[in-house]
Design a protein around this motif. Structure first.
Motif, PDB file in Angstrom:
ATOM      1  N   GLN A  33      41.650  30.591  39.776  1.00  0.00           N
ATOM      2  CA  GLN A  33      41.114  29.429  40.487  1.00  0.00           C
ATOM      3  C   GLN A  33      39.651  29.175  40.117  1.00  0.00           C
ATOM      4  N   ILE A  34      38.857  30.225  40.040  1.00  0.00           N
ATOM      5  CA  ILE A  34      37.443  30.075  39.672  1.00  0.00           C
ATOM      6  C   ILE A  34      37.333  29.507  38.261  1.00  0.00           C
ATOM      7  N   LYS A  72      39.525  27.791  36.540  1.00  0.00           N
ATOM      8  CA  LYS A  72      39.995  26.398  36.523  1.00  0.00           C
ATOM      9  C   LYS A  72      38.911  25.459  37.049  1.00  0.00           C
ATOM     10  N   THR A  73      38.206  25.898  38.084  1.00  0.00           N
ATOM     11  CA  THR A  73      37.138  25.089  38.662  1.00  0.00           C
ATOM     12  C   THR A  73      35.989  24.918  37.674  1.00  0.00           C
ATOM     13  N   LYS A 129      38.380  22.773  33.476  1.00  0.00           N
ATOM     14  CA  LYS A 129      39.783  22.391  33.629  1.00  0.00           C
ATOM     15  C   LYS A 129      40.579  22.542  32.339  1.00  0.00           C
TER      16      LYS A 129
END
Length: 135
Positions: free
Chosen positions: A55-56, A58-59, A62
């Motif tokens: 998640q980190i 991807k943030t 992208k």
């Protein structure tokens, strides 16, 4: 696991700088996304929950595709997924930090990652933070 212990015993007879250079060759074969993911895990996210790291990452970017990159790093034995936590061996962490420091020996503001409080202070004192540093 026996091979790792044997390899580590062998490496203990080789000077640290030589070990880092040897292991760096393994990382040079990675594509830019895989190398970015490895350096981020080695420098910042070692031991963290895999889903949190994904998640980190991807943030942050992208287009990084961390799920694929992490799986490739696991297949290449550069990181380990143990109980859904990602781990990088201490020697490979040193290789990651070595790579980052090689980006600019004398100026932390020109490196892609700031790895120590001393480097943060150096950058703040000189007010030399650049676009090279990933936020």
């Amino acid at each position: 696991m026996g091979e790792w212990k044997d390899a580590l015993a062998k490496f203990k007879k080789i000077p640290l700088n030589d070990i880092l250079k040897i292991l760096k060759v393994s990382l040079d074969g990675l594509d830019i996304n895989e190398k970015t993911i490895f350096l981020d895990i080695a420098c910042f996210f070692n031991g963290m929950v895999k889903d949190c790291v994904i998640q980190i990452l991807k943030t942050l970017d992208k287009d990084l595709h961390p799920e694929i990159g992490i799986n490739i790093l696991i297949e290449k034995s550069l990181i380990i997924n143990r109980e859904e936590h990602l781990w990088v061996h201490e020697i490979l962490q040193d290789v990651g930090k070595y790579i980052v420091y090689q980006e600019s020996h004398d100026d932390a503001g020109k490196r892609s990652r700031i790895l120590s409080l001393e480097d943060v202070n150096h950058v703040l004192e000189r007010n030399k933070g650049t676009k090279a540093i990933q936020e």
